[in-house]
Structure formats: C-alpha cells, structure tokens
Design an enzyme around this catalytic site. Structure first.
Site, PDB file in Angstrom:
ATOM      1  N   THR A   1      44.390  30.531  72.008  1.00 15.19           N
ATOM      2  CA  THR A   1      44.200  29.547  72.864  1.00 15.19           C
ATOM      3  C   THR A   1      43.342  30.108  74.316  1.00 15.19           C
ATOM      4  O   THR A   1      43.003  31.240  74.275  1.00 15.19           O
ATOM      5  CB  THR A   1      45.391  28.491  73.138  1.00 15.19           C
ATOM      6  OG1 THR A   1      44.948  27.444  74.300  1.00 15.19           O
ATOM      7  CG2 THR A   1      46.412  29.250  73.917  1.00 15.19           C
TER       8      THR A   1
ATOM      9  N   LYS B   1      39.501  31.573  72.515  1.00 15.38           N
ATOM     10  CA  LYS B   1      39.035  31.027  71.595  1.00 15.38           C
ATOM     11  C   LYS B   1      37.608  31.453  70.952  1.00 15.38           C
ATOM     12  O   LYS B   1      37.381  31.384  69.962  1.00 15.38           O
ATOM     13  CB  LYS B   1      39.022  29.381  71.876  1.00 15.38           C
ATOM     14  CG  LYS B   1      40.390  28.805  71.709  1.00 15.38           C
ATOM     15  CD  LYS B   1      40.258  27.374  71.647  1.00 15.38           C
ATOM     16  CE  LYS B   1      41.505  26.710  71.789  1.00 15.38           C
ATOM     17  NZ  LYS B   1      41.339  25.156  71.725  1.00 15.38           N
TER      18      LYS B   1
ATOM     19  N   GLY C   1      32.300  14.364  77.109  1.00  9.18           N
ATOM     20  CA  GLY C   1      32.777  15.640  77.211  1.00  9.18           C
ATOM     21  C   GLY C   1      31.934  16.463  75.915  1.00  9.18           C
ATOM     22  O   GLY C   1      31.860  15.966  75.004  1.00  9.18           O
ATOM     23  N   ALA C   2      31.728  17.723  76.421  1.00 10.54           N
ATOM     24  CA  ALA C   2      30.867  18.695  75.524  1.00 10.54           C
ATOM     25  C   ALA C   2      31.422  20.079  75.899  1.00 10.54           C
ATOM     26  O   ALA C   2      30.844  21.024  75.560  1.00 10.54           O
ATOM     27  CB  ALA C   2      29.291  18.557  75.620  1.00 10.54           C
ATOM     28  N   GLY C   3      32.757  20.266  76.303  1.00  6.76           N
ATOM     29  CA  GLY C   3      33.377  21.317  76.417  1.00  6.76           C
ATOM     30  C   GLY C   3      33.645  22.030  74.983  1.00  6.76           C
ATOM     31  O   GLY C   3      33.491  21.723  73.759  1.00  6.76           O
TER      32      GLY C   3
ATOM     33  N   ALA D   1      36.783  21.428  73.521  1.00  9.95           N
ATOM     34  CA  ALA D   1      37.586  20.444  72.676  1.00  9.95           C
ATOM     35  C   ALA D   1      36.331  19.496  72.293  1.00  9.95           C
ATOM     36  O   ALA D   1      36.465  19.164  70.992  1.00  9.95           O
ATOM     37  CB  ALA D   1      38.526  19.801  73.411  1.00  9.95           C
TER      38      ALA D   1
HETATM   39  P1  ATR Z   1      38.283  22.300  76.854  1.00  3.70           P
HETATM   40  O1  ATR Z   1      38.312  23.781  76.013  1.00  3.70           O
HETATM   41  O2  ATR Z   1      39.612  21.883  77.196  1.00  3.70           O
HETATM   42  O3  ATR Z   1      37.356  21.282  76.232  1.00  3.70           O
HETATM   43  P2  ATR Z   1      36.239  23.082  78.777  1.00  3.70           P
HETATM   44  O4  ATR Z   1      35.515  23.800  77.688  1.00  3.70           O
HETATM   45  O5  ATR Z   1      36.121  23.814  80.170  1.00  3.70           O
HETATM   46  O6  ATR Z   1      37.816  22.882  78.349  1.00  3.70           O
HETATM   47  O7  ATR Z   1      35.505  21.748  78.810  1.00  3.70           O
HETATM   48  C1  ATR Z   1      35.995  20.788  79.841  1.00  3.70           C
HETATM   49  C2  ATR Z   1      35.263  19.328  79.753  1.00  3.70           C
HETATM   50  O8  ATR Z   1      35.775  18.443  80.577  1.00  3.70           O
HETATM   51  C3  ATR Z   1      33.795  19.528  79.718  1.00  3.70           C
HETATM   52  O9  ATR Z   1      33.209  18.674  79.221  1.00  3.70           O
HETATM   53  C4  ATR Z   1      33.551  19.362  81.519  1.00  3.70           C
HETATM   54  O10 ATR Z   1      32.373  18.815  81.998  1.00  3.70           O
HETATM   55  P3  ATR Z   1      31.305  19.846  82.277  1.00  3.70           P
HETATM   56  O11 ATR Z   1      30.869  20.411  80.937  1.00  3.70           O
HETATM   57  O12 ATR Z   1      30.254  19.294  83.049  1.00  3.70           O
HETATM   58  O13 ATR Z   1      31.937  21.020  82.977  1.00  3.70           O
HETATM   59  C5  ATR Z   1      34.515  18.322  81.850  1.00  3.70           C
HETATM   60  N1  ATR Z   1      35.181  17.902  82.939  1.00  3.70           N
HETATM   61  C6  ATR Z   1      35.866  18.880  83.496  1.00  3.70           C
HETATM   62  N2  ATR Z   1      36.215  18.237  84.867  1.00  3.70           N
HETATM   63  C7  ATR Z   1      35.122  17.157  85.002  1.00  3.70           C
HETATM   64  C8  ATR Z   1      35.289  16.158  86.235  1.00  3.70           C
HETATM   65  N3  ATR Z   1      35.868  16.406  87.268  1.00  3.70           N
HETATM   66  N4  ATR Z   1      34.301  15.167  85.746  1.00  3.70           N
HETATM   67  C9  ATR Z   1      33.824  15.150  84.779  1.00  3.70           C
HETATM   68  N5  ATR Z   1      33.809  15.865  83.647  1.00  3.70           N
HETATM   69  C10 ATR Z   1      34.828  17.144  83.657  1.00  3.70           C
END
Ligand code: ATR
Length: 253
Positions: A59, A63, A124-126, A128
């Site tokens: 984790t 990852k 979201g595109a992070g 997860a």
């Molecule tokens: P994880 O592995 O948990 O998916 P991550 O890869 O850091 O974590 O992804 C976090 C996601 O939440 C991303 O889509 C992020 O948007 P950005 O790519 O623009 O950073 C989104 N996110 C986090 N905080 C946010 C906020 N305050 N408003 C909108 N989107 C947010």
C-alpha cells in the site's frame, strides 16, 4: 503474508485478512511491515528468500514503485500502473496484480449492480481511480465519463482505458448527471465530515446508483446525500471485503 506500508499505523488490511483466513480455516498469518521507500528493493530481495511467505499486500506509497522489482505483473497491474498484491511462488519469483478495481466491481455485484451496458460517471483519476476505471470498462460499461480536479489526468486515463477497452466509450470533459446509471467517487473528497460533495448530484434520477471507494467514514457526505434522495448507495467497505476473496484466489492459486 505481509502488508508493506510507510507509514504503517493506518494499515487495516492485515487485520481484515487475518480475520478472513481464520474464517475460512486457512493457516495463514498476515503482519504489517513498515518499509521505507528506499528499502523496498532490499525487503523484496529478503522476501524472495523467505520460504513460508506466500505473498504480500502493498500500500501507500509502494504500489507504483513495487512493479519495477517484480518478475511478472498481470495485464491489469500493467494497465493500472500499480500493484497491490504480490504472490511469492515457491522458487521465490514475485508476481504482482492489482485487485482494487475488481474488488470494487465485486462490491457492486454484491449489491445487485452490474456495470455492463451502463453509462457511468467516475470522479477522480488517482491511484484508486485508475484501478476502478479499467475494471468498470472490463466489466462491460457502455460509457465511462471521467472527471478530475486535474483534468489532464482525467484525459490521460480516459485515453488509456479507451485503448485497452475500445468497446467502452471513455471520455473526459463535460457530463450530464441526469443521464447516468452509476456515479462513482474515487477521490479522497469525503474522508472529512466537513468535505464538500465530490460532485453535485441534484437532478439525478432515483434509479441512479451512487458508490464511493472511501472506507472511512463508512457513510461519506456523498453516500448520505444519495441515500437521502432515495438512490441506491454503496460505501467503500464492501470493496475491501470482496478483495479478501480475490486475494485468497490470487495468493493461494
Ligand atoms: P489514491 O491512491 O487514494 O487514489 P491519489 O492517487 O493521490 O490517491 O488520488 C487522489 C484523488 O483524489 C485524485 O483524483 C485527486 O485529484 P487530483 O488528481 O486533481 O489531485 C483527488 N483529490 C484529492 N483532493 C482533492 C480535492 N480537494 N478536490 C478534488 N479532488 C481531490
């Protein structure tokens, strides 16, 4: 088995896995391991030599990085660009998979929801988000709209999913919440009680399913809002529960 993390205090997966293996009568114990990023290669080298280790979970923040240390990765892990479970074969070979997305889709199925033929909005595109998008397309979604605060990331993910799954129309950009079958939040927006909704859902129909990958709290503001509107709402905990069955299949294969 182990769960490799940094920091390690927040890790719950090892306890959930221990409970799962006990419930199915398997003699497997899982322990969290605190591994700093610079030590990941050395720890993996040691695990290769530990003959009673059948695998490990990975984790934050390992990852993505773990992939370069593995002997093989599944097509899913390659597409997503990250692995969250690794099987150790008898020879010490390490094979990585990413079951985040499959766990999410299995959680939908447990709630009687299938992505097949559906029009879906994913916020979201992070990390997860990447896993969930590929899994929704693989499960037969008809249309997948991806929106993200950083729109370039949404666009890159939409292009990658389109390439891997041409049967699913995957786009980023404007969307109409009134004509969606499923809305999925994969951002971290909703972990705090005071967070705004990750997407405004006023105007969605009562048949729209709203899902969140956030596990804590179990009821995010988005899930609470959807439930108050009479929509079917699915929180993130079921995704972890379903992943346990997938882990069992993967590491005990
Ligand atoms: P994880 O592995 O948990 O998916 P991550 O890869 O850091 O974590 O992804 C976090 C996601 O939440 C991303 O889509 C992020 O948007 P950005 O790519 O623009 O950073 C989104 N996110 C986090 N905080 C946010 C906020 N305050 N408003 C909108 N989107 C947010």
């Amino acid at each position: 088995m182990f769960v490799l993390a940094h920091p390690v205090g927040h890790v719950r997966a090892s306890a959930v896995m221990n409970a799962h293996f006990e419930s199915i009568g398997k003699n497997v114990a899982v322990s969290p391991l605190h591994v700093a990023p610079e030590d990941l290669g050395a720890v993996l080298g040691a695990i290769r030599k530990m003959r009673n280790v059948i695998g490990f979970g990975v984790t934050i923040p390992h990852k993505i990085e773990v992939i370069k240390h593995l002997d093989e990765v599944t097509a899913t892990a390659r597409d997503v660009g990250a692995a969250n479970f690794v099987r150790r074969e008898e020879s010490g070979r390490l094979v990585g998979d990413n079951i985040d997305g499959a766990g999410f889709v299995a959680g939908l199925a447990r709630n009687g929801v299938s992505p097949a033929g559906k029009s879906i909005l994913q916020i979201g595109a992070g990390g997860a988000g990447r896993a969930v998008a590929f899994a929704l397309a693989a499960a037969g979604a008809r249309e997948l709209h991806i929106a993200n605060r950083d729109s370039a990331k949404a666009q890159a993910l939409a292009e990658a999913v389109s390439k891997a799954h041409p049967g699913c129309t995957t786009v980023s950009g404007p969307f109409d919440v009134r004509r969606l079958d499923i809305i999925v939040n994969t951002t971290s927006v909703g972990m705090k009680e005071t967070d705004p909704l990750p997407v405004e859902i006023d105007g969605i129909g009562p048949d729209t399913v709203v899902a969140d990958v956030i596990m804590t709290p179990p009821v995010t503001p988005l899930i609470a809002r959807a439930a108050a509107m009479g929509c079917k709402s699915i929180g993130g905990k079921i995704m972890l529960d379903e992943q346990m069955k997938l882990v069992e299949k993967f590491v005990l294969a």
